[in-house]
Design an enzyme around this catalytic site. Sequence first.
Site, PDB file in Angstrom:
ATOM      1  N   GLY A   1       0.821  -1.209   0.000  1.00 25.62           N
ATOM      2  CA  GLY A   1       0.000   0.000   0.000  1.00 25.62           C
ATOM      3  C   GLY A   1       0.851   1.254   0.000  1.00 25.62           C
ATOM      4  O   GLY A   1       0.595   2.200  -0.759  1.00 25.62           O
TER       5      GLY A   1
ATOM      6  N   ASN B   1      -4.449   4.670   7.508  1.00 21.55           N
ATOM      7  CA  ASN B   1      -4.214   3.318   8.009  1.00 21.55           C
ATOM      8  C   ASN B   1      -4.879   3.232   9.380  1.00 21.55           C
ATOM      9  O   ASN B   1      -4.899   4.219  10.111  1.00 21.55           O
ATOM     10  CB  ASN B   1      -2.705   3.045   8.120  1.00 21.55           C
ATOM     11  CG  ASN B   1      -2.397   1.588   8.436  1.00 21.55           C
ATOM     12  OD1 ASN B   1      -2.768   1.071   9.483  1.00 21.55           O
ATOM     13  ND2 ASN B   1      -1.705   0.920   7.531  1.00 21.55           N
TER      14      ASN B   1
ATOM     15  N   LYS C   1      -5.378 -12.666 -12.100  1.00 23.15           N
ATOM     16  CA  LYS C   1      -4.242 -12.620 -11.164  1.00 23.15           C
ATOM     17  C   LYS C   1      -4.045 -13.981 -10.504  1.00 23.15           C
ATOM     18  O   LYS C   1      -2.912 -14.439 -10.302  1.00 23.15           O
ATOM     19  CB  LYS C   1      -4.481 -11.538 -10.097  1.00 23.15           C
ATOM     20  CG  LYS C   1      -3.434 -11.501  -8.966  1.00 23.15           C
ATOM     21  CD  LYS C   1      -2.037 -11.244  -9.511  1.00 23.15           C
ATOM     22  CE  LYS C   1      -0.992 -10.873  -8.491  1.00 23.15           C
ATOM     23  NZ  LYS C   1      -0.856 -11.606  -7.280  1.00 23.15           N
TER      24      LYS C   1
ATOM     25  N   ASN D   1      -0.777 -16.357 -10.716  1.00 22.26           N
ATOM     26  CA  ASN D   1      -0.065 -16.939  -9.584  1.00 22.26           C
ATOM     27  C   ASN D   1       0.101 -18.445  -9.743  1.00 22.26           C
ATOM     28  O   ASN D   1       1.135 -19.005  -9.377  1.00 22.26           O
ATOM     29  CB  ASN D   1      -0.803 -16.631  -8.271  1.00 22.26           C
ATOM     30  CG  ASN D   1      -0.647 -15.182  -7.850  1.00 22.26           C
ATOM     31  OD1 ASN D   1      -0.243 -14.339  -8.640  1.00 22.26           O
ATOM     32  ND2 ASN D   1      -0.975 -14.875  -6.619  1.00 22.26           N
TER      33      ASN D   1
ATOM     34  N   GLU E   1       2.848 -18.961 -12.072  1.00 25.79           N
ATOM     35  CA  GLU E   1       4.081 -18.669 -11.321  1.00 25.79           C
ATOM     36  C   GLU E   1       4.520 -19.907 -10.531  1.00 25.79           C
ATOM     37  O   GLU E   1       5.708 -20.260 -10.531  1.00 25.79           O
ATOM     38  CB  GLU E   1       3.799 -17.491 -10.387  1.00 25.79           C
ATOM     39  CG  GLU E   1       4.958 -16.971  -9.591  1.00 25.79           C
ATOM     40  CD  GLU E   1       4.503 -15.853  -8.654  1.00 25.79           C
ATOM     41  OE1 GLU E   1       4.820 -15.938  -7.450  1.00 25.79           O
ATOM     42  OE2 GLU E   1       3.822 -14.909  -9.110  1.00 25.79           O
TER      43      GLU E   1
ATOM     44  N   HIS F   1     -24.624 -45.977 -15.485  1.00 28.84           N
ATOM     45  CA  HIS F   1     -24.415 -44.572 -15.879  1.00 28.84           C
ATOM     46  C   HIS F   1     -24.599 -44.352 -17.382  1.00 28.84           C
ATOM     47  O   HIS F   1     -24.524 -43.222 -17.846  1.00 28.84           O
ATOM     48  CB  HIS F   1     -23.008 -44.120 -15.452  1.00 28.84           C
ATOM     49  CG  HIS F   1     -22.862 -43.994 -13.970  1.00 28.84           C
ATOM     50  ND1 HIS F   1     -23.425 -42.972 -13.251  1.00 28.84           N
ATOM     51  CD2 HIS F   1     -22.218 -44.774 -13.056  1.00 28.84           C
ATOM     52  CE1 HIS F   1     -23.125 -43.119 -11.965  1.00 28.84           C
ATOM     53  NE2 HIS F   1     -22.399 -44.211 -11.820  1.00 28.84           N
TER      54      HIS F   1
END
Length: 445
Positions: free
Chosen positions: A4, A22, A172, A176, A179, A440
Amino acid sequence: AVMGRNLALNIESRGYTVSIFNRSREKTEEVIAENPGKKLVPYYTVKEFVESLETPRRILLMVKAGAGTDAAIDSLKPYLDKGDIIIDGGNTFFQDTIRRNRELSAEGFNFIGTGVSGGEEGALKGPSIMPGGQKEAYELVAPILTKIAAVAEDGEPCVTYIGADGAGHYVKMVHNGIEYGDMQLIAEAYSLLKGGLNLSNEELAQTFTEWNNGELSSYLIDITKDIFTKKDEDGNYLVDVILDEAANKGTGKWTSQSALDLGEPLSLITESVFARYISSLKDQRVAASKVLSGPQAQSAGDKAEFIEKVRRALYLGKIVSYAQGFSQLRAASEEYNWDLNYGEIAKIFRAGCIIRAQFLQKITDAYAENPQIANLLLAPYFKQIADDYQQALRDVVAYAVQNGIPVPTFAAAVAYYDSYRAAVLPANLIQAQRDYFGAHTYKRI
């Protein structure tokens, strides 16, 4: 708090006067004391802070994701006017962003969930920025975000409107996850070069320096070459005295959980998350190493030849990882009606962020050529690399398996590549089993 503070300093450095607040008066005073002469104006109550801003107000929240974000929003709301904009720059789970966007929109406020990548240095000097929310609200903050974002080599700022509600935080999150994959692939390459060739730290640094001058040129390869030769105060190589337990903050896990929700085979990135989990079982691994047998690593043979094989395997593994990540972005875009622009997303990763790499331009080019391409492996450039490099990847994985060196992400890359190119898989047998025990049903060819 550091993110920040650094973003506030970044914004101030572009000619803006920035109001700061803050919960802790001491932290606010500390920022002011450490930055004399800056156009930072401290406020010690939320009311005064909000009232100091021009309307429509543009408020950037940098708080710990989760309940803290909701508490911060709740403290702001009594003083906001309709049309004011809250930007959440935290590492927020995208579903929370969708919810907050919906709730705040109903009250007449704008909410922009924004992914910010680049760490503390990026926040100060220029991060990669991924904003999602109301397009008209984005237009009001775009001039600021454009000025503070990282700038790619071609002069383009690393920020673009991603899409509605949670799109920015979703991108984002996948960033990550990618990353995680990149870091684990690099760690496995390191393990192979140490286990197979017994390279010294100096040789490893030299190898990574050479790699960074070619196709693998990227921030993570660049810092890794430096890490190998860093020494501690006793003169020991630092990397060799760091405990082999890799921590995580949960963002990789979110990416894998979303893949399961969407039915996306995000195998490589998920293996990289699991690799961190198994690394944290240090005591169990030490005990198991005394009980469970396996081969001792034999020499991988010719040094130059094996180094080149590992380099090729690493590059192709990276391509598979990004192919999976961008395939998941496509699935999410359809599920959540985001209309993502994949080429633009690759573009804003080119500078400022942790996964910045030369080859991202190849992804942008691939989507420019064919925006509807189902998988990056099918793009001409990546198909050619797969043709040329798959044998090296297969050889490296085979060597690792024969010599007891764990390579979960390299192995996942081969398995995904072969599964994706298989016109026929043995899933017919699984479907027959499902029908046998659970009625199924199945489809005939």
